[in-house]
Design a protein around this motif. Structure first.
Motif, PDB file in Angstrom:
ATOM      1  N   ILE A   9      -3.588   9.142 -10.627  1.00 34.20           N
ATOM      2  CA  ILE A   9      -3.895   7.746 -10.293  1.00 34.20           C
ATOM      3  C   ILE A   9      -4.611   7.059 -11.448  1.00 34.20           C
ATOM      4  O   ILE A   9      -4.352   5.882 -11.752  1.00 34.20           O
ATOM      5  CB  ILE A   9      -4.740   7.687  -9.001  1.00 34.20           C
TER       6      ILE A   9
ATOM      7  N   LEU B 239     -12.703   6.778  -5.958  1.00 36.00           N
ATOM      8  CA  LEU B 239     -11.637   7.742  -6.237  1.00 36.00           C
ATOM      9  C   LEU B 239     -12.206   9.055  -6.761  1.00 36.00           C
ATOM     10  O   LEU B 239     -11.845  10.136  -6.291  1.00 36.00           O
ATOM     11  CB  LEU B 239     -10.653   7.141  -7.248  1.00 36.00           C
TER      12      LEU B 239
ATOM     13  N   ASN C 250      -9.466   4.968  -1.206  1.00 29.70           N
ATOM     14  CA  ASN C 250     -10.284   4.767  -2.405  1.00 29.70           C
ATOM     15  C   ASN C 250     -10.577   3.305  -2.705  1.00 29.70           C
ATOM     16  O   ASN C 250     -10.863   2.948  -3.855  1.00 29.70           O
ATOM     17  CB  ASN C 250      -9.582   5.413  -3.609  1.00 29.70           C
TER      18      ASN C 250
ATOM     19  N   ASN D 293      -5.676  -1.399  -6.970  1.00 26.18           N
ATOM     20  CA  ASN D 293      -5.465  -0.218  -6.147  1.00 26.18           C
ATOM     21  C   ASN D 293      -6.725   0.493  -5.702  1.00 26.18           C
ATOM     22  O   ASN D 293      -6.867   0.850  -4.527  1.00 26.18           O
ATOM     23  CB  ASN D 293      -4.548   0.763  -6.900  1.00 26.18           C
ATOM     24  N   HIS D 294      -7.660   0.717  -6.621  1.00 24.85           N
ATOM     25  CA  HIS D 294      -8.770   1.601  -6.259  1.00 24.85           C
ATOM     26  C   HIS D 294     -10.062   1.207  -6.962  1.00 24.85           C
ATOM     27  O   HIS D 294     -10.067   0.529  -7.985  1.00 24.85           O
ATOM     28  CB  HIS D 294      -8.437   3.051  -6.625  1.00 24.85           C
TER      29      HIS D 294
ATOM     30  N   GLY E 199       0.825  -1.193   0.000  1.00 21.20           N
ATOM     31  CA  GLY E 199       0.000   0.000   0.000  1.00 21.20           C
ATOM     32  C   GLY E 199       0.862   1.245   0.000  1.00 21.20           C
ATOM     33  O   GLY E 199       2.092   1.177   0.022  1.00 21.20           O
ATOM     34  N   SER E 200       0.220   2.403   0.001  1.00 20.30           N
ATOM     35  CA  SER E 200       0.960   3.659  -0.084  1.00 20.30           C
ATOM     36  C   SER E 200       1.775   3.955   1.166  1.00 20.30           C
ATOM     37  O   SER E 200       2.662   4.814   1.151  1.00 20.30           O
ATOM     38  CB  SER E 200      -0.013   4.816  -0.340  1.00 20.30           C
TER      39      SER E 200
ATOM     40  N   SER F 140      -5.728   1.006  -1.985  1.00 19.30           N
ATOM     41  CA  SER F 140      -5.734   2.361  -1.460  1.00 19.30           C
ATOM     42  C   SER F 140      -6.496   2.420  -0.136  1.00 19.30           C
ATOM     43  O   SER F 140      -7.577   1.833   0.003  1.00 19.30           O
ATOM     44  CB  SER F 140      -6.394   3.305  -2.465  1.00 19.30           C
TER      45      SER F 140
ATOM     46  N   HIS G 299      -1.564  -3.454  -2.962  1.00 20.31           N
ATOM     47  CA  HIS G 299      -1.489  -1.996  -3.074  1.00 20.31           C
ATOM     48  C   HIS G 299      -2.883  -1.366  -3.060  1.00 20.31           C
ATOM     49  O   HIS G 299      -3.172  -0.419  -3.791  1.00 20.31           O
ATOM     50  CB  HIS G 299      -0.730  -1.585  -4.336  1.00 20.31           C
TER      51      HIS G 299
ATOM     52  N   TYR H  45      -9.365  13.444  -2.620  1.00 18.94           N
ATOM     53  CA  TYR H  45      -8.105  13.800  -3.263  1.00 18.94           C
ATOM     54  C   TYR H  45      -8.278  15.003  -4.192  1.00 18.94           C
ATOM     55  O   TYR H  45      -9.329  15.156  -4.836  1.00 18.94           O
ATOM     56  CB  TYR H  45      -7.568  12.634  -4.082  1.00 18.94           C
TER      57      TYR H  45
ATOM     58  N   HIS I  39      -2.137   3.972 -11.174  1.00 16.22           N
ATOM     59  CA  HIS I  39      -2.379   2.675 -10.538  1.00 16.22           C
ATOM     60  C   HIS I  39      -3.574   1.986 -11.191  1.00 16.22           C
ATOM     61  O   HIS I  39      -4.506   2.642 -11.666  1.00 16.22           O
ATOM     62  CB  HIS I  39      -2.654   2.860  -9.045  1.00 16.22           C
TER      63      HIS I  39
END
Length: 262
Positions: free
Chosen positions: A185, A172, A221, A166-167, A9-10, A218, A216, A177, A191
Protein backbone atom coordinates in the motif's frame (compact mmCIF):
# COMPACT_ATOMS: atom_id res chain seq x y z
CA UNK A 1 -22.24 17.21 -17.19
CA UNK A 2 -23.65 15.51 -14.11
CA UNK A 3 -21.87 12.95 -11.95
CA UNK A 4 -22.23 10.74 -8.90
CA UNK A 5 -19.83 8.39 -7.12
CA UNK A 6 -21.87 5.20 -6.72
CA UNK A 7 -19.26 3.46 -4.57
CA UNK A 8 -15.60 3.89 -3.71
CA UNK A 9 -13.24 1.67 -1.75
CA UNK A 10 -11.78 -1.81 -1.59
CA UNK A 11 -15.28 -3.32 -1.48
CA UNK A 12 -16.26 -1.83 -4.83
CA UNK A 13 -15.88 1.15 -7.15
CA UNK A 14 -18.14 2.77 -9.71
CA UNK A 15 -18.74 6.36 -10.85
CA UNK A 16 -21.63 7.64 -12.98
CA UNK A 17 -21.35 10.51 -15.46
CA UNK A 18 -24.22 11.89 -17.54
CA UNK A 19 -24.71 14.40 -20.35
CA UNK A 20 -27.80 15.24 -22.38
CA UNK A 21 -26.45 12.78 -24.97
CA UNK A 22 -26.24 9.77 -22.65
CA UNK A 23 -24.46 8.33 -19.63
CA UNK A 24 -21.58 6.04 -18.72
CA UNK A 25 -20.02 4.19 -15.81
CA UNK A 26 -16.37 4.17 -14.82
CA UNK A 27 -15.87 0.65 -13.45
CA UNK A 28 -18.50 -1.78 -12.18
CA UNK A 29 -16.94 -3.10 -8.98
CA UNK A 30 -20.28 -3.94 -7.36
CA UNK A 31 -22.76 -6.69 -8.16
CA UNK A 32 -25.18 -6.04 -10.99
CA UNK A 33 -27.99 -5.80 -8.41
CA UNK A 34 -26.11 -3.21 -6.34
CA UNK A 35 -25.27 -1.13 -9.41
CA UNK A 36 -28.90 -1.18 -10.52
CA UNK A 37 -30.12 -0.19 -7.05
CA UNK A 38 -27.65 2.69 -6.94
CA UNK A 39 -28.70 3.91 -10.39
CA UNK A 40 -32.38 3.58 -9.45
CA UNK A 41 -31.74 5.93 -6.52
CA UNK A 42 -30.55 8.47 -9.12
CA UNK A 43 -33.72 7.91 -11.18
CA UNK A 44 -31.95 5.98 -13.92
CA UNK A 45 -30.98 2.36 -14.66
CA UNK A 46 -28.46 0.13 -16.40
CA UNK A 47 -30.69 0.07 -19.47
CA UNK A 48 -29.87 3.78 -19.90
CA UNK A 49 -26.08 3.34 -19.71
CA UNK A 50 -24.35 3.90 -23.06
CA UNK A 51 -20.79 2.84 -22.13
CA UNK A 52 -18.68 1.28 -19.40
CA UNK A 53 -15.03 2.32 -18.98
CA UNK A 54 -12.80 -0.12 -17.10
CA UNK A 55 -9.71 1.20 -15.30
CA UNK A 56 -8.03 -2.13 -14.43
CA UNK A 57 -8.71 -5.78 -13.72
CA UNK A 58 -8.86 -5.84 -9.89
CA UNK A 59 -12.10 -7.36 -8.61
CA UNK A 60 -13.23 -4.22 -6.79
CA UNK A 61 -13.46 -2.58 -10.23
CA UNK A 62 -14.97 -5.38 -12.35
CA UNK A 63 -17.06 -7.48 -9.94
CA UNK A 64 -20.32 -6.86 -11.81
CA UNK A 65 -18.87 -6.89 -15.32
CA UNK A 66 -19.74 -10.46 -16.33
CA UNK A 67 -23.41 -10.27 -15.37
CA UNK A 68 -23.93 -6.72 -16.61
CA UNK A 69 -22.33 -7.50 -19.98
CA UNK A 70 -24.52 -10.57 -20.36
CA UNK A 71 -27.77 -8.82 -19.46
CA UNK A 72 -27.19 -5.48 -21.19
CA UNK A 73 -25.80 -4.75 -24.64
CA UNK A 74 -23.50 -2.01 -23.37
CA UNK A 75 -20.20 -1.13 -25.13
CA UNK A 76 -17.29 -1.77 -22.77
CA UNK A 77 -13.93 0.01 -23.07
CA UNK A 78 -10.58 -1.12 -21.65
CA UNK A 79 -7.00 -1.15 -22.84
CA UNK A 80 -5.51 -4.16 -24.60
CA UNK A 81 -3.55 -5.49 -21.61
CA UNK A 82 -6.53 -5.15 -19.27
CA UNK A 83 -8.74 -7.05 -21.72
CA UNK A 84 -6.20 -9.90 -21.68
CA UNK A 85 -6.38 -10.05 -17.87
CA UNK A 86 -10.19 -9.99 -17.93
CA UNK A 87 -10.14 -12.88 -20.38
CA UNK A 88 -7.76 -14.83 -18.09
CA UNK A 89 -10.26 -14.41 -15.26
CA UNK A 90 -12.81 -16.29 -17.38
CA UNK A 91 -15.11 -13.31 -17.78
CA UNK A 92 -16.72 -13.88 -21.16
CA UNK A 93 -17.76 -10.75 -23.02
CA UNK A 94 -19.49 -10.64 -26.40
CA UNK A 95 -16.78 -9.52 -28.86
CA UNK A 96 -19.20 -6.96 -30.27
CA UNK A 97 -19.27 -5.26 -26.86
CA UNK A 98 -15.47 -5.09 -26.48
CA UNK A 99 -13.70 -1.88 -27.44
CA UNK A 100 -10.05 -0.90 -26.98
CA UNK A 101 -9.20 2.36 -25.24
CA UNK A 102 -5.45 2.51 -24.65
CA UNK A 103 -3.48 4.97 -22.47
CA UNK A 104 -3.12 8.53 -23.78
CA UNK A 105 -5.88 8.03 -26.33
CA UNK A 106 -8.90 10.31 -26.64
CA UNK A 107 -12.41 9.29 -27.69
CA UNK A 108 -15.76 11.03 -27.88
CA UNK A 109 -18.32 9.17 -25.76
CA UNK A 110 -21.84 10.49 -25.01
CA UNK A 111 -20.78 13.95 -26.16
CA UNK A 112 -17.68 14.14 -23.95
CA UNK A 113 -14.01 14.21 -24.93
CA UNK A 114 -12.66 11.32 -22.84
CA UNK A 115 -8.89 11.17 -22.30
CA UNK A 116 -7.17 8.12 -20.80
CA UNK A 117 -3.92 8.19 -18.85
CA UNK A 118 -1.74 5.65 -17.07
CA UNK A 119 -1.39 5.47 -13.29
CA UNK A 120 1.03 3.60 -11.00
CA UNK A 121 -0.72 0.62 -9.42
CA UNK A 122 -0.07 -3.12 -9.11
CA UNK A 123 -2.33 -4.06 -12.01
CA UNK A 124 -1.14 -5.01 -15.48
CA UNK A 125 -1.86 -1.67 -17.18
CA UNK A 126 -4.06 0.59 -15.02
CA UNK A 127 -5.49 3.81 -16.42
CA UNK A 128 -7.98 6.49 -15.45
CA UNK A 129 -9.85 9.18 -17.32
CA UNK A 130 -10.71 12.84 -17.74
CA UNK A 131 -14.02 14.01 -19.20
CA UNK A 132 -14.49 17.36 -20.95
CA UNK A 133 -17.55 19.06 -22.43
CA UNK A 134 -18.63 22.69 -22.87
CA UNK A 135 -15.46 23.99 -21.21
CA UNK A 136 -16.07 21.83 -18.13
CA UNK A 137 -13.79 19.03 -16.95
CA UNK A 138 -14.05 16.07 -14.57
CA UNK A 139 -10.98 14.03 -13.59
CA UNK A 140 -11.13 10.61 -11.95
CA UNK A 141 -7.90 9.29 -10.40
CA UNK A 142 -7.76 6.56 -7.75
CA UNK A 143 -5.66 3.41 -7.33
CA UNK A 144 -2.25 4.97 -7.80
CA UNK A 145 0.82 4.85 -5.58
CA UNK A 146 1.81 8.39 -6.49
CA UNK A 147 0.72 11.21 -8.78
CA UNK A 148 3.39 11.91 -11.39
CA UNK A 149 4.00 15.21 -13.15
CA UNK A 150 2.50 13.69 -16.29
CA UNK A 151 -0.69 12.74 -14.42
CA UNK A 152 -0.86 16.22 -12.90
CA UNK A 153 -0.54 17.82 -16.29
CA UNK A 154 -3.45 15.79 -17.63
CA UNK A 155 -5.86 16.29 -14.71
CA UNK A 156 -4.92 19.91 -13.87
CA UNK A 157 -7.54 22.64 -14.15
CA UNK A 158 -10.55 20.38 -13.56
CA UNK A 159 -13.87 21.67 -12.28
CA UNK A 160 -14.37 18.46 -10.30
CA UNK A 161 -12.04 15.70 -9.10
CA UNK A 162 -12.65 12.19 -7.86
CA UNK A 163 -9.30 11.90 -6.08
CA UNK A 164 -7.82 9.05 -4.08
CA UNK A 165 -7.20 9.70 -0.38
CA UNK A 166 -6.74 6.10 0.69
CA UNK A 167 -5.08 5.95 4.07
CA UNK A 168 -3.57 7.68 7.05
CA UNK A 169 0.07 6.54 7.18
CA UNK A 170 0.18 6.16 10.99
CA UNK A 171 -3.07 4.18 11.07
CA UNK A 172 -1.74 1.89 8.35
CA UNK A 173 1.62 1.32 10.05
CA UNK A 174 0.01 0.53 13.42
CA UNK A 175 -2.88 -1.45 11.98
CA UNK A 176 -3.64 -5.15 11.66
CA UNK A 177 -2.47 -5.69 8.08
CA UNK A 178 0.52 -8.00 7.48
CA UNK A 179 3.76 -6.11 6.86
CA UNK A 180 3.88 -7.23 3.23
CA UNK A 181 0.45 -5.70 2.64
CA UNK A 182 1.47 -2.48 4.35
CA UNK A 183 4.56 -2.31 2.13
CA UNK A 184 2.41 -2.79 -0.96
CA UNK A 185 0.00 0.00 0.00
CA UNK A 186 2.85 2.39 0.85
CA UNK A 187 4.77 1.60 -2.34
CA UNK A 188 4.75 3.46 -5.65
CA UNK A 189 2.29 0.88 -7.00
CA UNK A 190 -0.04 0.99 -3.99
CA UNK A 191 -2.37 3.77 -2.87
CA UNK A 192 -1.99 7.49 -2.16
CA UNK A 193 -2.16 8.63 1.48
CA UNK A 194 -4.22 11.58 2.70
CA UNK A 195 -1.20 13.88 2.91
CA UNK A 196 0.30 12.84 -0.42
CA UNK A 197 -3.09 13.29 -2.08
CA UNK A 198 -3.30 16.83 -0.70
CA UNK A 199 0.18 17.76 -1.91
CA UNK A 200 -0.75 16.48 -5.38
CA UNK A 201 -4.05 18.39 -5.28
CA UNK A 202 -2.13 21.58 -4.59
CA UNK A 203 -0.48 21.26 -8.02
CA UNK A 204 -3.69 20.63 -10.00
CA UNK A 205 -6.29 22.84 -8.30
CA UNK A 206 -7.06 26.10 -10.10
CA UNK A 207 -9.65 28.84 -9.72
CA UNK A 208 -12.15 26.77 -11.68
CA UNK A 209 -12.00 23.82 -9.23
CA UNK A 210 -15.20 23.69 -7.20
CA UNK A 211 -15.44 20.17 -5.76
CA UNK A 212 -13.14 17.30 -4.81
CA UNK A 213 -14.50 13.88 -3.86
CA UNK A 214 -12.06 12.14 -1.51
CA UNK A 215 -12.21 8.56 -2.75
CA UNK A 216 -11.11 4.98 -2.16
CA UNK A 217 -10.86 5.59 1.60
CA UNK A 218 -9.61 2.50 3.43
CA UNK A 219 -12.08 0.88 5.82
CA UNK A 220 -9.26 -0.13 8.18
CA UNK A 221 -6.69 2.63 7.76
CA UNK A 222 -8.66 5.83 7.38
CA UNK A 223 -11.63 7.76 8.76
CA UNK A 224 -13.73 10.17 6.73
CA UNK A 225 -13.25 13.02 9.16
CA UNK A 226 -9.50 12.39 9.38
CA UNK A 227 -9.09 12.29 5.59
CA UNK A 228 -10.94 15.55 5.16
CA UNK A 229 -9.06 17.26 8.01
CA UNK A 230 -5.67 16.06 6.74
CA UNK A 231 -6.30 17.27 3.21
CA UNK A 232 -7.67 20.60 4.43
CA UNK A 233 -4.65 21.21 6.65
CA UNK A 234 -2.20 20.70 3.80
CA UNK A 235 -4.17 22.76 1.30
CA UNK A 236 -4.61 25.57 3.80
CA UNK A 237 -0.82 25.67 4.23
CA UNK A 238 -0.71 26.57 0.54
CA UNK A 239 -3.40 29.25 1.08
CA UNK A 240 -5.98 27.18 -0.79
CA UNK A 241 -9.34 27.91 0.80
CA UNK A 242 -11.41 24.77 1.42
CA UNK A 243 -14.15 26.53 3.35
CA UNK A 244 -15.79 29.00 1.02
CA UNK A 245 -13.93 27.87 -2.10
CA UNK A 246 -13.41 24.18 -2.78
CA UNK A 247 -15.84 21.67 -1.29
CA UNK A 248 -14.16 18.50 -0.05
CA UNK A 249 -16.60 15.59 -0.13
CA UNK A 250 -15.87 12.14 1.26
CA UNK A 251 -17.54 9.33 -0.66
CA UNK A 252 -19.96 6.98 1.09
CA UNK A 253 -19.25 3.30 0.43
CA UNK A 254 -22.84 2.31 1.16
CA UNK A 255 -24.81 4.71 -1.00
CA UNK A 256 -24.17 6.93 -4.03
CA UNK A 257 -23.34 10.58 -3.64
CA UNK A 258 -25.99 13.01 -4.75
CA UNK A 259 -25.94 14.03 -8.38
CA UNK A 260 -23.58 16.95 -8.88
CA UNK A 261 -23.85 19.23 -11.89
CA UNK A 262 -20.46 20.34 -13.17
Amino acid sequence: MKMSVLASGSTGNSTYIETEKGSLLIDVGLSCKRIEESLNSLNTSLSNINAILITHEHSDHIKGLKVIAKRYDIPIFANENTWKQIDKKGIEINPEQKFHFNPLEEKEIVGMDVHSFSVSHDAVDPQFYTFARDNKKISVITDTGYVSDQMKGIIKDSDCFVFESNHDVDMLRMGRYPWVTKQRILSDVGHVSNEDAAHAMRDVITDRTKRIYLSHLSLDNNIKELAKMSVEQVLNQYDIDTKDGIMLCDTDKESPTKIYTV
